[in-house]
Design a protein around this motif. Structure first.
Motif, PDB file in Angstrom:
ATOM      1  N   VAL A  88      11.835  11.126  -9.177  1.00 35.91           N
ATOM      2  CA  VAL A  88      11.282  11.119  -7.814  1.00 35.91           C
ATOM      3  C   VAL A  88       9.758  10.943  -7.819  1.00 35.91           C
ATOM      4  N   PRO A  89       8.997  11.738  -8.596  1.00 36.67           N
ATOM      5  CA  PRO A  89       7.549  11.517  -8.600  1.00 36.67           C
ATOM      6  C   PRO A  89       7.152  10.132  -9.126  1.00 36.67           C
ATOM      7  N   ASN A  90       7.862   9.654 -10.152  1.00 32.09           N
ATOM      8  CA  ASN A  90       7.555   8.322 -10.679  1.00 32.09           C
ATOM      9  C   ASN A  90       7.866   7.236  -9.658  1.00 32.09           C
ATOM     10  N   GLY A  91       8.950   7.400  -8.926  1.00 32.56           N
ATOM     11  CA  GLY A  91       9.285   6.435  -7.884  1.00 32.56           C
ATOM     12  C   GLY A  91       8.246   6.405  -6.771  1.00 32.56           C
ATOM     13  N   LEU A  92       7.802   7.580  -6.354  1.00 32.04           N
ATOM     14  CA  LEU A  92       6.766   7.644  -5.323  1.00 32.04           C
ATOM     15  C   LEU A  92       5.443   7.063  -5.814  1.00 32.04           C
ATOM     16  N   ARG A 121       3.582   3.863  -4.248  1.00 28.92           N
ATOM     17  CA  ARG A 121       2.175   3.946  -3.815  1.00 28.92           C
ATOM     18  C   ARG A 121       1.339   2.828  -4.443  1.00 28.92           C
ATOM     19  N   LEU A 122       1.539   2.581  -5.741  1.00 28.48           N
ATOM     20  CA  LEU A 122       0.804   1.497  -6.402  1.00 28.48           C
ATOM     21  C   LEU A 122       1.190   0.139  -5.824  1.00 28.48           C
ATOM     22  N   PHE A 123       2.466  -0.045  -5.541  1.00 29.06           N
ATOM     23  CA  PHE A 123       2.938  -1.305  -4.975  1.00 29.06           C
ATOM     24  C   PHE A 123       2.306  -1.556  -3.611  1.00 29.06           C
ATOM     25  N   ILE A 124       2.283  -0.532  -2.774  1.00 28.04           N
ATOM     26  CA  ILE A 124       1.703  -0.671  -1.433  1.00 28.04           C
ATOM     27  C   ILE A 124       0.207  -0.945  -1.522  1.00 28.04           C
ATOM     28  N   ASN A 125      -0.493  -0.220  -2.398  1.00 27.93           N
ATOM     29  CA  ASN A 125      -1.938  -0.422  -2.527  1.00 27.93           C
ATOM     30  C   ASN A 125      -2.280  -1.779  -3.138  1.00 27.93           C
ATOM     31  N   ALA A 126      -1.407  -2.321  -3.974  1.00 29.27           N
ATOM     32  CA  ALA A 126      -1.658  -3.631  -4.562  1.00 29.27           C
ATOM     33  C   ALA A 126      -1.572  -4.743  -3.513  1.00 29.27           C
TER      34      ALA A 126
END
Length: 112
Positions: free
Chosen positions: A40-44, A48-53
């Protein structure tokens, strides 16, 4: 990133099934919870990285470090919550599944 998170989830399910065969229902549930404390933390974090990219100018080292800090804090919080709320916890199954999920990315490294 999605492949790593999916692989972690798959290894969590497999580890949970193996723990369930060896130790019963409580071991299965403990293993699933332990693996999910990693997944769960790794998925979040990956989300987050995907959205910020996708945002122009949003990618910087601080984004990564803040996300990593949140991921570690969430992992510790989830493990603590599971330990506090689940009275029939099988610690061996929980820790084993957590470690298997945490290190499952090695499968992708050796696959190529």
């Amino acid at each position: 990133m999605l492949r790593v998170v999916l692989l972690q989830f798959l290894t969590t399910v497999i580890t949970g099934l193996i723990a369930g065969l060896i130790g019963g229902w409580h071991a299965l549930l403990s293993a699933l919870l332990g693996g999910l404390c990693c997944v769960v933390p790794n998925g979040l974090f990956a989300l987050r990285l995907f959205i910020n990219a996708r945002k122009p100018g949003a990618v910087n080292p601080m984004t990564f470090f803040i996300g990593e800090f949140i991921k570690i804090a969430l992992t510790i919080g989830l493990l603590g919550t599971v330990a506090w709320l689940y009275r029939d916890l099988n610690w061996l199954a929980l820790i084993a599944a957590f470690i298997v999920a945490l290190k499952s990315y090695i499968i992708l490294i050796f696959r190529h």
